[in-house]
Design an enzyme around this catalytic site. Structure first.
Site, PDB file in Angstrom:
ATOM      1  CG  ASP A 111       7.572 -20.978   6.512  1.00  0.00           C
ATOM      2  OD1 ASP A 111       7.961 -20.290   7.474  1.00  0.00           O
ATOM      3  OD2 ASP A 111       8.285 -21.214   5.518  1.00  0.00           O
ATOM      4  CE  LYS A 112       7.637 -13.397   8.857  1.00  0.00           C
ATOM      5  NZ  LYS A 112       9.103 -13.144   8.780  1.00  0.00           N
ATOM      6  CG  HIS A 113       7.816 -14.903   2.461  1.00  0.00           C
ATOM      7  ND1 HIS A 113       9.166 -15.187   2.333  1.00  0.00           N
ATOM      8  CD2 HIS A 113       7.572 -13.861   1.616  1.00  0.00           C
ATOM      9  CE1 HIS A 113       9.698 -14.367   1.446  1.00  0.00           C
ATOM     10  NE2 HIS A 113       8.757 -13.553   1.010  1.00  0.00           N
ATOM     11  CB  SER A 114       8.659 -10.840   6.039  1.00  0.00           C
ATOM     12  OG  SER A 114       8.839  -9.450   5.853  1.00  0.00           O
ATOM     13  CB  THR A 170      15.819 -15.004   7.981  1.00  0.00           C
ATOM     14  OG1 THR A 170      14.693 -14.119   7.969  1.00  0.00           O
ATOM     15  CG2 THR A 170      15.692 -15.944   9.155  1.00  0.00           C
ATOM     16  NE  ARG A 204      11.493 -11.368 -11.589  1.00  0.00           N
ATOM     17  CZ  ARG A 204      11.216 -11.549 -10.300  1.00  0.00           C
ATOM     18  NH1 ARG A 204      11.418 -12.719  -9.727  1.00  0.00           N
ATOM     19  NH2 ARG A 204      10.729 -10.553  -9.585  1.00  0.00           N
ATOM     20  CB  SER A 231      10.137 -15.166  -7.356  1.00  0.00           C
ATOM     21  OG  SER A 231      11.413 -15.301  -6.764  1.00  0.00           O
ATOM     22  CE  LYS A 271      12.950 -18.021  -3.043  1.00  0.00           C
ATOM     23  NZ  LYS A 271      12.563 -17.320  -4.275  1.00  0.00           N
ATOM     24  CE  LYS A 272       9.063 -18.586   3.188  1.00  0.00           C
ATOM     25  NZ  LYS A 272       9.633 -19.021   4.483  1.00  0.00           N
TER      26      LYS A 272
END
Length: 434
Positions: free
Chosen positions: A79-82, A119, A167, A182, A186-187
């Site tokens: 996977d990828k996360h930004s 997304t 938060r 955080s 999830k990832k």
């Protein structure tokens, strides 16, 4: 154990044990930890930090507070996360590109809030698409398509969902430790074998300086790897939109052009997608240069487009998205250009300001309950440092009515700086971490 003693430790700058942080995250999920205690913990962590080991323990605890997916696949799950930026629709093209290269991508994504788009909102600009799917259906899509872009279920990282909301209202969002836990909880709940992170810096990102971005990138990469998922990060420039469009349907349109082989419509978007994809394929054991070629080929031969269209159909969207996508995307009733007030060079863009223009048009949220108009936004955005003549279009506005278009035009001009001399264009990829 009890919440007050754990909070007191963090307040005294004493690192809690892993067992204590696991207990605390379980308490967040179950309700045994009160809102007041959660807020006090967040404030103490924001002021004093948790340290690298505490950050890993908090991430693991929040990940394990709910369901953690496990896969029995014939290839790695990647996977990828930004960290978020304007015109950042990389996920919509990279996920099918990776699937076309033979790996699996169970991508759990989020919605937009603030000046950056989400997304899921972009994907749901396609009529009929729903990203709210149960685990059983996710597994079916992964098996048949190779990737899926969905929202987190209520069973994914419930401790994070609880702490994030607290938060947000207690002024403790800007903590590297809490941001890291955080994002990763999830990832990593998706059961990944490898992850690549896109940590953005610049006027259109949350991290305005490269130093802040590097601190976060190092924390994310080290924590994810420490939690059992090999991870690398790229620090990338966000001093201008990544794609030449902002707004949900408009960004999907750009992605469909790219997936259809028209890579010149968004070269920075394509370059970053290929760079991120080659890094995560290298993590899975492939040679980076060869991975780059395979990713580029997936755009040229139509295999990534076919994967994307199959996923759209599986999520309830039109079955002919690959062939007839232009007829399916919504369009705004008012379309007009914003013209350059003088000749010169576009020296700077206020990325956050441009993102807020889209929010003002109705294409983003000020609060989570706001409805989104998927058709509105900005397109044909001029490049940073481009030469312009007076009266030349800087951007095209897509609005619901004339009043909204007029207000957006004023805001766009306020976000653009035109000077007499050309400047240097920043590099797209600033550094690699991990």
């Amino acid at each position: 154990m009890d919440a007050s003693s754990i909070i007191a430790k963090v307040r005294r700058k004493v690192a809690p044990t892993e067992a204590e942080l696991v207990w605390f995250t379980n308490g967040l999920a179950s309700g045994a930890v009160s809102d007041a205690q959660a807020g006090a913990f967040a404030m103490a962590a924001c002021l004093n930090g948790l340290g690298p080991e505490g950050r890993v323990a908090l991430t693991r605890g929040m990940r394990d507070s709910g369901d953690v997916l496990k896969w029995s696949l014939d290839a790695p799950a990647l996977d990828k996360h930004s960290t978020g930026g304007i015109g950042d629709c990389v996920s919509l093209i990279l996920a099918p590109m990776l699937a076309a290269c033979g790996v699996y991508v169970p991508m759990i994504s989020g919605r937009g809030l603030g000046h950056t788009g989400g997304t899921l909102d972009k994907l749901e600009a396609i009529p009929g698409v729903s990203t709210d799917v149960p685990e059983r259906r996710l597994r079916q899509i992964i098996d048949s398509v190779g990737f899926a872009i969905i929202g987190a279920t209520g069973q994914i990282a419930p401790a994070d969902r609880r702490l994030y909301g607290i938060r947000d209202v207690t002024g403790t969002v800007e903590s590297v430790d809490l941001i890291t836990a955080s994002i990763l909880s999830k990832k990593l709940a998706a059961g990944l074998d490898g992850l690549v992170l896109d940590v953005k810096t610049g006027s259109g990102a949350f991290m305005k300086s490269e130093e802040e971005a590097r601190e976060l990138a190092e924390a994310l990469a080290e924590t994810a790897t420490g939690a059992g998922c090999p991870t690398k990060a790229l620090i990338t420039d966000m001093s201008q939109p990544l794609a030449p469009a902002l707004g949900n349907a408009l960004e999907v349109s750009i992605c469909m052009e790219v997936l259809s082989g028209n890579v010149d419509v968004a070269p920075r978007l394509v370059d970053l997608a290929v760079a991120l994809g080659s890094v995560v394929l290298e993590i899975s054991g492939q040679e980076r240069a060869l991975a780059k070629i395979k990713l580029e080929d997936s755009l040229g031969d139509g295999s990534a487009l076919k994967r994307f269209a199959n996923m759209v159909s599986a999520l309830g969207g039109p079955p002919d998205m690959a062939d007839d996508w232009r007829t399916h995307l919504p369009s705004a009733p008012v379309v007009g250009d914003v013209l350059a007030p003088r000749s010169g060079y576009v020296a700077a863009m206020d990325g956050q300001g441009l993102g807020n223009v889209v929010v003002g048009l109705g294409g983003g949220r000020r609060v989570e309950t706001d409805n989104i108009d998927p058709a509105v936004g900005l397109s044909e955005i001029i490049d940073l440092n481009a030469k312009v003549e007076r009266g030349q279009p800087l951007v095209t506005i897509h609005a619901a009515d004339e009043d909204a278009a007029e207000a957006a035009a004023k805001a766009v001009l306020a976000a653009m700086t035109i000077v007499d001399e050309a400047g240097a264009t920043p590099k797209l990829i600033l550094a690699e971490v991990g």
